[in-house]
Design an enzyme around this catalytic site. Structure first.
Site, short mmCIF file in Angstrom:
data_model
loop_
_atom_site.label_atom_id
_atom_site.label_comp_id
_atom_site.label_asym_id
_atom_site.label_seq_id
_atom_site.Cartn_x
_atom_site.Cartn_y
_atom_site.Cartn_z
N PHE B 116 0.85 -1.18 0.00
CA PHE B 116 0.00 0.00 0.00
C PHE B 116 0.88 1.23 0.00
O PHE B 116 2.03 1.17 0.44
CB PHE B 116 -0.91 0.00 1.23
N GLN B 240 -7.23 15.14 2.91
CA GLN B 240 -6.58 14.27 1.93
C GLN B 240 -7.42 14.14 0.67
O GLN B 240 -8.63 13.91 0.74
CB GLN B 240 -6.39 12.89 2.53
N HIS B 242 -7.74 11.78 -2.40
CA HIS B 242 -7.29 10.45 -2.83
C HIS B 242 -7.08 10.48 -4.34
O HIS B 242 -7.93 10.96 -5.07
CB HIS B 242 -8.34 9.41 -2.46
N LEU B 252 -14.54 6.00 -5.03
CA LEU B 252 -13.15 5.62 -4.85
C LEU B 252 -12.78 4.30 -5.52
O LEU B 252 -13.52 3.34 -5.46
CB LEU B 252 -12.87 5.49 -3.36
N GLU B 255 -6.44 2.34 -3.43
CA GLU B 255 -5.02 2.25 -3.69
C GLU B 255 -4.59 0.79 -3.85
O GLU B 255 -3.55 0.50 -4.42
CB GLU B 255 -4.31 2.83 -2.46
N ARG B 286 -0.28 9.54 -0.83
CA ARG B 286 -1.39 10.05 -1.63
C ARG B 286 -1.23 11.50 -2.04
O ARG B 286 -1.60 11.88 -3.14
CB ARG B 286 -2.68 9.89 -0.84
N HIS B 353 -11.20 12.98 0.37
CA HIS B 353 -11.28 11.64 0.92
C HIS B 353 -11.27 11.59 2.44
O HIS B 353 -12.05 10.88 3.05
CB HIS B 353 -10.10 10.84 0.37
N ARG B 394 -2.44 11.28 5.67
CA ARG B 394 -2.61 9.95 6.21
C ARG B 394 -2.14 8.91 5.19
O ARG B 394 -2.43 9.01 4.01
CB ARG B 394 -4.08 9.70 6.51
C1 LIG Z 1 -14.26 5.12 -0.02
C2 LIG Z 1 -13.35 5.07 1.16
C3 LIG Z 1 -12.35 4.10 1.22
C4 LIG Z 1 -11.50 4.03 2.31
N1 LIG Z 1 -10.56 3.04 2.34
C5 LIG Z 1 -9.76 2.94 3.42
C6 LIG Z 1 -8.80 1.90 3.51
O1 LIG Z 1 -8.67 1.07 2.61
N2 LIG Z 1 -8.03 1.82 4.60
C7 LIG Z 1 -8.15 2.71 5.62
O2 LIG Z 1 -7.44 2.56 6.58
N3 LIG Z 1 -9.06 3.70 5.57
C8 LIG Z 1 -9.86 3.85 4.49
N4 LIG Z 1 -10.78 4.86 4.44
C9 LIG Z 1 -10.95 5.75 5.57
C10 LIG Z 1 -11.76 5.08 6.68
O3 LIG Z 1 -12.68 4.21 6.12
C11 LIG Z 1 -12.54 6.07 7.48
O4 LIG Z 1 -11.74 7.10 7.88
C12 LIG Z 1 -13.06 5.40 8.74
O5 LIG Z 1 -13.83 4.29 8.38
C13 LIG Z 1 -13.88 6.31 9.59
O6 LIG Z 1 -14.53 5.55 10.59
P1 LIG Z 1 -15.36 6.23 11.73
O7 LIG Z 1 -15.79 5.15 12.63
O8 LIG Z 1 -14.57 7.32 12.30
O9 LIG Z 1 -16.60 6.91 11.01
P2 LIG Z 1 -17.81 6.35 10.12
O10 LIG Z 1 -17.64 4.94 9.77
O11 LIG Z 1 -18.01 7.32 9.04
O12 LIG Z 1 -19.02 6.40 11.10
C14 LIG Z 1 -19.63 7.57 11.51
C15 LIG Z 1 -20.76 7.21 12.42
O13 LIG Z 1 -21.20 8.35 13.08
C16 LIG Z 1 -22.58 8.45 13.02
N5 LIG Z 1 -22.92 9.86 13.10
C17 LIG Z 1 -22.44 10.87 12.35
N6 LIG Z 1 -23.00 12.02 12.72
C18 LIG Z 1 -23.84 11.74 13.73
C19 LIG Z 1 -24.73 12.51 14.53
N7 LIG Z 1 -24.85 13.80 14.36
N8 LIG Z 1 -25.46 11.87 15.45
C20 LIG Z 1 -25.36 10.53 15.62
N9 LIG Z 1 -24.55 9.78 14.90
C21 LIG Z 1 -23.80 10.37 13.96
C22 LIG Z 1 -22.95 7.78 11.75
O14 LIG Z 1 -24.25 7.28 11.82
C23 LIG Z 1 -21.95 6.66 11.68
O15 LIG Z 1 -22.44 5.55 12.38
C24 LIG Z 1 -11.63 4.95 3.35
C25 LIG Z 1 -12.62 5.92 3.30
C26 LIG Z 1 -13.46 6.00 2.22
C27 LIG Z 1 -14.49 7.07 2.15
#
Ligand SMILES: Cc1cc2nc3c(=O)[nH]c(=O)nc-3n(C[C@H](O)[C@H](O)[C@H](O)COP(=O)(O)OP(=O)(O)OC[C@H]3O[C@@H](n4cnc5c(N)ncnc54)[C@H](O)[C@@H]3O)c2cc1C
Ligand code: HEM
Ligand code: SF4
Ligand code: F3S
Ligand code: FES
Lengths: 106, 583, 147, 253
Positions: B116, B240, B242, B252, B255, B286, B353, B394
């Site tokens: 990666f 970031q 992507h 997306l 990578e 990236r 991203h 990142r």
């Molecule tokens: C397309 C894509 C591909 C990616 N690929 C990778 C990868 O291969 N490897 C890697 O390490 N990272 C990757 N990332 C980054 C990584 O996936 C995210 O940064 C990470 O999953 C974020 O997780 P989280 O738990 O912080 O938030 P999220 O999974 O976004 O969860 C947010 C949560 O908060 C809740 N929420 C939001 N606002 C409120 C509110 N006001 N009230 C109540 N609940 C709320 C939502 O309901 C949700 O449950 C990728 C990101 C994207 C977009």
């Protein structure tokens, strides 16, 4: 769903069919009388429908069995369904020709 | 209004929120509030993998991983935090495996690993296979697995509850966390959750931009709520982009595609990354790749009728290999662009991203109330937080790692805090601010449409605060944002009902986006250097003398025109002194 | 290592759970396959060979049932088809009848009808006399002794 | 952007593809005002790569803000926006308008078999409950190993297909058996169970099979294949169901 409809259809026919066949126990006259009413064109056509239903239900039933027990079955279900329809036509055309000539021809 | 009482309330049920819930739920009474059903969270969109120096396929260790993270982050990383993350990575991955995550396997049955961007052996010598993965749906599998574990342990979820406010009560002159206010989408009812500790895990804010890989629901709610309540946001100017979003759409393509051997080419068919990063080429970090792509397009070597994208070439890979390792993303190309990746290169362009910045926390996920002091009872983890393990950029796969390592830490810390701390009183009329906010918008008879303002915001951010930035573009963006904020005061919604009023919530979310956009742009204007994801055309070099520091943005009270006050915090440096980044 | 590992293979069967549905399902497939042979044979003989439908009369039936092969054939067909059809209808009722009361009565109706038909049919096949003494000779199959 | 007309493959950038008019026929229901669902039509101008979700957004954002539906990721990965489009269950974000016949209105309705709460939003709780009841989590006995549990790539491949499920309910809500009474577990729950039953690390297969052997379990499946046709992730749902049935018949996984 066609399988279900044909299944139910056949069931009710079977019901009637067993009852009428049971008449042989009553007397040959009664039986022949009822059977005679079957020997008119309308019933003849209905019989085509019935046989069609049975044939479809049977082949499709076999298809379902294949889907259930042959591991590649689910993947080929569409092809098999097409096969059911083709077989159905192949069987029904000669049957209809023969049966309807009997019915109408005498 | 309803009031509930818990020891710990977790806001967000993405990877970070559910990982925290597993820990906290085991120890104290825990509720998880989420605006989406847990399995809809955007963690499920993550594709490529989660890295850990398992050394299952080649020599590796956590120290190299720490180094890569620091260097990839252009030395703005807090090195103590990066070290914690790299060390705990190994257990984080193994824990997920034990919970049932279906990783891809090596022929020996171990967790398989792949290359990666930016992950290297021996401090940059060559790319290393460090990313553990489940095809190209690693995030999906993490989200599913964590959700399944939550079901197993009967974690209490409040689905489709939008948290809109964070409550504090002053005890002995110190602000302490008292709970949150939530809006129940199904009924329109307000719920106050009283809790000893609150964990924010609300994810990113990609919808500030138009072209983004982020979900419609990633509107930075957690960050904005904290900011409005006077808490700082750290390093928000680092966003970031992507490299490989589907051109025009932003969806997306991981990578992992390049990790498996795909190559970026310009309109002349040239593998242009050889010029920008001779060693790592397409697998450079990236920020480097995204800028290179944007530069190719700018210099007229873009492809397509408008010469506005470059091509991601997978045609030299075996179709069977693609199907085994990258089934989803190739399907995206087919579905959304009608391109067959077996035989045709895929049009790609950088897409917004990941927010490197967020709510500043310690390595135990405690949220800072100012530059140095933690706010008792408040925790944050995941993309909403900034432990500062990602610095200015990142590395791929470090975020899924982040949410697991720091989600776990947040859950434990919050539960332990709740186990010993008393409940604090709720402030008087805890729901008042939320009710006022909602009613003002709902009851406004006539006004501008939310969608219009949001589109204008996203367009100005794409045009002026994206991969390339300069004083002129940023000033343009800022004045646009100010104008939009003024107009926001007049938005109205058409849906005046109570049940499932998504119209109303989109309006609220737009308010969050506007606040965050302003923070991003103000920070970017102030940072007169180029570092990681932040590239200033008028200051193209990194400036360690003046800017080797974190930006801390506060909401300014009252008359300051910008509405944002900036402060700064030193970077924690332990082992690695800043050096020039070459890849 | 602790020694409190539960005894392996303790019966985990939850209360009230049986294999009924499994057997019913199996029966549908097995009887279905057999019915293909039986019914097609039946239809072929009755409708296609010889003079087709017009050949049907008492004599025809009687002639058939004089042969134990056809007796067994038709008996099997009767039982399998009725049970197959009844079970099929049972699932149909389960799917569509939403009120428990209605469901119950429909099933009671179905099962009585089936029982009657099966009993009647079986009796007919077994007690059938191909040459009832008081019938007109021309209706009877040719092998009957002319009185 | 120039208006160069090219085939979609060559010119994916929005704007390069000609735009067209679409009429959407939406089934609306607002519990606060309506006693009966009603149909509503809107005509909007859309572009070449737009999806049904984009059209719904356009209507919500420009015409009628009260139109309500769920969505999040917008690229077929979160499972929020399963709906009945032209009579078939699909994800709105994965259904390209250009692939639909546009000479007549595109009908959009909520998925069937679950209570409609507002417009296209249905009550998902029974669906998630069914999932929960098949114990969808890894069950093991004994102490956890210190490293990962080993699993050969072949064993991993056995349940790969069913790990793709995004719990969108397109399958369950397309199943006629599920429509007719909500008792049947539905295909998704079986898919969820399959994912664990065929995982070589799992030891809970017996219990899950027992649950699915129930009157409302796998045996109610009539092999209709609606579920397989509906699944936006291309999961061979019926095949998974048959594999579970076979596992029950022969009591071996
Ligand atoms: C397309 C894509 C591909 C990616 N690929 C990778 C990868 O291969 N490897 C890697 O390490 N990272 C990757 N990332 C980054 C990584 O996936 C995210 O940064 C990470 O999953 C974020 O997780 P989280 O738990 O912080 O938030 P999220 O999974 O976004 O969860 C947010 C949560 O908060 C809740 N929420 C939001 N606002 C409120 C509110 N006001 N009230 C109540 N609940 C709320 C939502 O309901 C949700 O449950 C990728 C990101 C994207 C977009
Ligand atoms: C000719 C050979 C036959 C074959 C191969 C056959 C096969 C099958 C099979 C495999 C099923 C199960 C379908 C499922 O579980 O989804 C079935 C269902 C059914 N069959 Fe038959 N069958 C045959 C004849 C009959 C006859 C003669 C009757 C009428 C008495 C009948 C009535 C039914 C009914 C009512 C159903 C239930 C349909 C449903 O639940 O949807 N079948 N058949
Ligand atoms: S099996 Fe397919 S259709 Fe069913 S819920 Fe899962 S992804 Fe959706
Ligand atoms: S649609 Fe229903 S009947 Fe079976 S094959 Fe699918 S579950
Ligand atoms: S919006 Fe996520 S699946 Fe359609």
């Amino acid at each position: 769903m066609a399988h279900r409809v044909t299944g139910i259809g056949i069931f009710f026919f079977l019901f009637a069919h067993i009852l009428d066949t049971a008449l042989v126990r009553v007397s040959p006259e009664a039986y022949n009388e009822v059977i005679a009413t079957y020997k008119n064109p309308i019933v003849g056509i209905m019989e085509v429908g019935l046989v069609g239903a049975i044939v479809f239900h049977a082949f499709n039933g076999l298809r379902i069995v294949l889907v259930d027990f042959w591991s590649k079955g689910p993947r080929f279900q569409k092809q098999m369904f097409a096969g059911v329809l083709i077989l159905w036509v192949l069987l029904m055309v000669p049957f209809m020709i023969r049966h309807l000539t009997h019915v109408f021809g005498g | 209004m309803q009031t509930h009482q818990y020891d710990v309330v977790i806001v967000g049920a993405g990877g970070a929120g559910m990982r925290a819930a597993l820990e906290s739920g085991e120890r104290v009474r825990t509720a998880v509030l989420t605006k989406l059903y847990p399995t809809r969270s955007h963690t499920g969109a993550a594709q490529g993998g989660m890295c850990a120096a398992l050394a299952n396929v080649e020599e590796d260790n956590w120290e190299w991983h720490t180094f890569d993270t620091v260097k990839g982050g252009d030395f703005l990383v807090d090195q103590d935090a990066a070290e914690v993350m790299a060390k705990e990575a190994i257990d984080a991955v193994l824990d997920l495996e034990k919970m049932g995550l279906p990783f891809n396997r090596t022929p020996d049955g171990l967790i398989d690993q792949r290359r990666f961007g930016g992950h290297t052996r021996k401090h940059g010598e060559a790319a290393v296979r460090r990313s553990c993965y489940a095809a190209d749906r690693t995030g999906h599998m993490i989200l599913q697995t964590l959700y399944q574990q939550c079901l197993k342990r009967d974690v209490e979820f409040f689905n489709e509850f939008y948290v809109l406010d964070l409550l504090f009560t002053e005890v002995d002159g110190v602000r302490r966390t008292a709970g949150v206010v939530a809006y129940e989408l199904a009924t329109g009812e307000i719920h106050v959750f009283r809790a000893k500790a609150v964990v924010f895990a609300t994810g990113g804010a990609g919808k500030v931009y138009k072209t983004t890989s982020n979900a419609h629901t990633l509107t930075g709610d957690g960050m904005a709520i904290a900011f409005r309540r006077g808490l700082p946001l750290e390093d928000m100017e680092f966003f970031q982009f992507h490299p490989t979003g589907l051109a025009g759409l932003g969806i997306l393509l991981s990578e992992a595609a390049r990790g498996e051997g795909a190559i970026l080419r310009n309109s002349e068919g040239e593998r242009f990354m050889e010029r920008y990063a001779p060693t790592l080429k397409d697998l450079a970090p990236r920020d480097v790749v995204a800028r290179a792509m944007a530069n190719e397009v700018r210099e007229g070597r873009g492809s397509g009728p408008n010469k506005d994208y470059v091509l991601l070439d997978l045609t030299h890979l075996e179709p069977a290999h693609i199907d085994a390792k990258l089934p989803d993303i190739t399907e995206f190309a087919r579905t959304y662009l009608g391109v067959e990746p077996y035989t045709e290169p895929v049009p790609v362009f950088p897409t917004a991203h990941y927010a490197m910045g967020g709510m500043p926390t310690t390595i135990d996920a405690e949220v800072l109330a100012d530059n140095t002091h933690v706010l008792p009872g408040l925790y944050a983890a995941g993309e909403v937080a900034c432990v500062s393990v990602h610095g200015a950029n990142r590395l791929g796969t470090n975020s899924l790692l982040d949410i697991n390592v720091f989600g776990r830490r947040a859950g434990i810390a919050a539960a332990e805090f709740a186990a010993r701390a008393p409940l604090v009183e709720l402030p008087a009329e805890p729901e008042a601010a939320t009710v006022a906010l909602l009613e003002e918008i709902r009851d406004r008879a006539d006004g501008e449409r939310v969608a219009v303002l949001r589109r204008e915001l996203q367009e100005t951010m794409d045009a002026n605060a994206q991969v390339f930035r300069s004083e002129a573009t940023l000033k343009q963006a800022l004045s646009d944002i100010h104008a939009l904020k003024a107009r926001y005061a007049t938005v109205s919604v058409q849906d005046k009902g109570r049940r499932f009023n998504t119209d109303l919530l989109e309006a609220v979310e737009l308010g969050f986006l506007l606040d965050l956009a302003e923070v991003i742009v103000v920070g970017a204007l102030e940072r007169k250097e180029s570092r990681g994801g932040h590239f200033r055309e008028d200051y193209q070099n990194r400036d360690d003398v003046n800017y080797m520091r974190h930006t801390m943005a506060y909401r300014s009270s009252g008359d300051d025109e910008a509405g944002v006050r900036l402060d700064f915090k030193p970077v924690v440096v332990t082992r690695y002194q800043p050096m020039e980044r070459k890849f | 290592m602790t020694s409190t590992i539960p005894a392996p293979r303790t019966p985990r069967r939850l209360r009230g759970r049986t294999n009924t549905e499994l057997y019913a399902w199996m029966f549908m497939r097995a009887s279905g396959v057999l019915l293909v042979v039986l019914i097609f044979g039946h239809l072929f003989v009755n409708l296609v060979t010889g003079d087709g439908i017009n050949a049907l009369d008492f004599a025809f039936v009687a002639g058939k049932w004089a042969d134990p092969l056809w007796q067994v054939w038709d008996l099997l067909m009767l039982w399998l088809a009725m049970l197959h059809g009844t079970n099929g209808l049972r699932t149909v009722i389960n799917d569509y009848a939403e009120r428990d009361q209605l469901r119950l009565w429909l099933k009671v109706g179905l099962y009585t009808a089936t029982t009657i038909t099966i009993v009647l049919g079986t009796l007919v096949i077994f007690t059938f006399d191909p040459c009832p003494p008081d019938a007109a000779a021309e209706l009877l199959p040719s092998f009957c002794p002319v009185p | 952007m120039t208006a160069a007309v090219a085939d979609v493959a060559g010119a994916p950038a929005a704007g390069a593809v000609p735009s067209f008019q679409v009429t959407l026929r939406l089934r609306r229901f607002n519990p606060e005002n309506d006693t009966q669902p009603r149909w509503e039509e809107h005509t909007v101008t859309m572009h070449g790569t737009d999806r049904v979700l984009d059209a719904l957004h356009k209507i919500k954002w420009e015409i009628d803000g009260s139109l309500t539906f769920r969505r999040s990721c917008a690229h077929g990965i979160c499972g929020s926006d399963a709906m009945r489009i032209n009579g078939r269950n699909r994800l709105a974000c994965k259904t390209l308008l250009k692939d639909l016949p546009l000479d007549k209105p595109v009908t959009v309705e909520p998925i069937k078999g679950l209570a409609v709460l507002k417009d296209l939003v249905v009550d998902m709780d029974p669906f998630f409950e069914a999932y929960k009841s098949i114990m969808p989590f890894l069950i093991t006995t004994g102490n956890d190993p210190s490293r990962e549990r080993r699993q050969s790539p072949e064993d991993r491949a056995r349940y790969d297909d069913t790990t793709k499920c995004i719990m969108c309910a397109a399958c369950t809500s397309s199943c006629p058996v599920y429509w007719s009474d909500g008792q049947y577990f539905g295909p998704q729950a079986i898919v969820g169970a399959h994912r664990f039953i065929f995982d070589s690390r799992d030891e809970g297969a017996e219990q899950r099979l027992e649950i699915l052997n129930d009157r409302d379990g796998v045996w109610r499946c009539r092999t209709t294949f609606n579920c397989t046709d509906a699944c936006p992730r291309g999961i061979e749902v019926t095949k998974a169901i048959q594999e579970v049935k076979r596992a029950l018949l022969f009591r071996r996984v």
